[in-house]
Write an enzyme that holds these catalytic residues in place. Structure first.
Site, short mmCIF file in Angstrom:
data_model
loop_
_atom_site.label_atom_id
_atom_site.label_comp_id
_atom_site.label_asym_id
_atom_site.label_seq_id
_atom_site.Cartn_x
_atom_site.Cartn_y
_atom_site.Cartn_z
N GLY A 53 0.88 -1.24 0.16
CA GLY A 53 0.19 0.12 0.13
C GLY A 53 0.65 1.35 0.29
CD GLU A 108 1.44 0.11 6.42
OE1 GLU A 108 1.35 0.69 5.31
OE2 GLU A 108 1.35 -0.66 7.17
CG ASP A 109 -1.35 1.44 3.16
OD1 ASP A 109 -0.96 1.07 4.90
OD2 ASP A 109 -1.74 0.95 2.47
CG ASP A 112 -8.33 -0.14 10.15
OD1 ASP A 112 -8.58 0.60 10.63
OD2 ASP A 112 -8.89 -0.84 9.83
CE LYS A 140 -9.42 3.01 7.73
NZ LYS A 140 -9.72 2.03 7.18
CG PHE A 161 -12.81 -0.20 2.95
CD1 PHE A 161 -11.77 -0.39 3.13
CD2 PHE A 161 -12.54 0.81 1.56
CE1 PHE A 161 -10.56 -1.86 2.60
CE2 PHE A 161 -11.45 -0.46 0.81
CZ PHE A 161 -10.58 -1.71 1.64
CG ASP A 168 -5.39 -3.43 -1.83
OD1 ASP A 168 -5.36 -2.77 -0.42
OD2 ASP A 168 -6.10 -4.36 -2.43
NE ARG A 174 -2.62 -2.91 -4.28
CZ ARG A 174 -3.08 -2.92 -2.92
NH1 ARG A 174 -2.29 -1.74 -1.87
NH2 ARG A 174 -2.30 -4.45 -2.18
#
Ligand code: IMP
Length: 188
Positions: A53, A108-109, A112, A140, A161, A168, A174
């Site tokens: 990601g 990091e993307d 969560d 998040k 989401f 993705d 992506r």
């Protein structure tokens, strides 16, 4: 260069709408780059992108800093093809770089639940680096259950989401150049 910037996008049966624009991402990434330049001056950091990601965010972050730096990659899987975390972290590729005594910046993307980042930071610390810092494009915050260290955040987002800019849904989406959110969730 032209980018893929639809207003809405259908992905694996769900419709997604624009959530964070390309311009907003660019502005934030360039600000993060300036902070990293300042904080890591003279430290020659190694940026470690968490695949898959983070590949687009990492490419932009790297080009937004001007200090000498290196890059490497680690690959994890925790989501499978679902919209919720599997609750398990699988390491698919280890880093190649020798990070002992070095300043590591994990890229990091999205954070969560925090499970992946907790795992990655612990793993990095086991290599005895000089320091470990964490940059994430998205966080998040309300969904984060594991105690994680995050030093630089692009955007705090609600527990919804999202897709695009490297993120993705079942491996699709992506290539979208901005961040999208599930249409049904945007107003909730
Ligand atoms: P965590 O371990 O629960 O913090 O999840 C982190 C990983 O889950 C990220 O690196 C992403 O690969 C994936 N992920 C979490 N939220 C989303 C999302 O909204 N869209 C796409 N992937 C996500």
């Amino acid at each position: 260069m032209s980018y893929y910037l639809p207003e809405t996008v259908d992905c694996n049966g769900d419709t997604f709408k624009v959530f964070i624009t390309k311009e907003e991402i660019e502005a934030r990434v360039s600000l993060l780059g300036k902070k990293l330049d300042k904080d890591f001056e003279g430290k020659r950091p190694i940026f470690i992108g968490i695949l898959n990601g983070a590949f687009i965010f990492l490419a932009d972050i790297m080009r937004s800093v001007s200090i000498p730096c290196e890059v490497d990659f680690m690959k994890l899987s925790s989501y499978g093809d679902e919209k919720v975390s599997s609750g398990q972290v699988t390491e698919l590729k280890e880093i190649d770089a020798k990070v002992k005594g070095r300043h590591v910046v994990l890229v990091e993307d999205i954070v969560d639940t925090g499970l992946s980042m907790k795992y990655i930071v612990e793993r990095m610390n086991s290599y005895d680096p000089a320091s470990v810092s964490v940059v994430t494009l998205l966080h998040k915050k309300d969904a984060t259950k594991h105690e994680v260290q995050i030093d630089y955040v692009g955007f705090e987002i609600p527990t919804k989401f999202v897709l695009g800019y490297g993120l993705d849904f079942a491996q699709e989406g992506r290539n979208l150049a901005q961040i999208y959110v599930l249409d049904s969730e945007q107003e909730s």
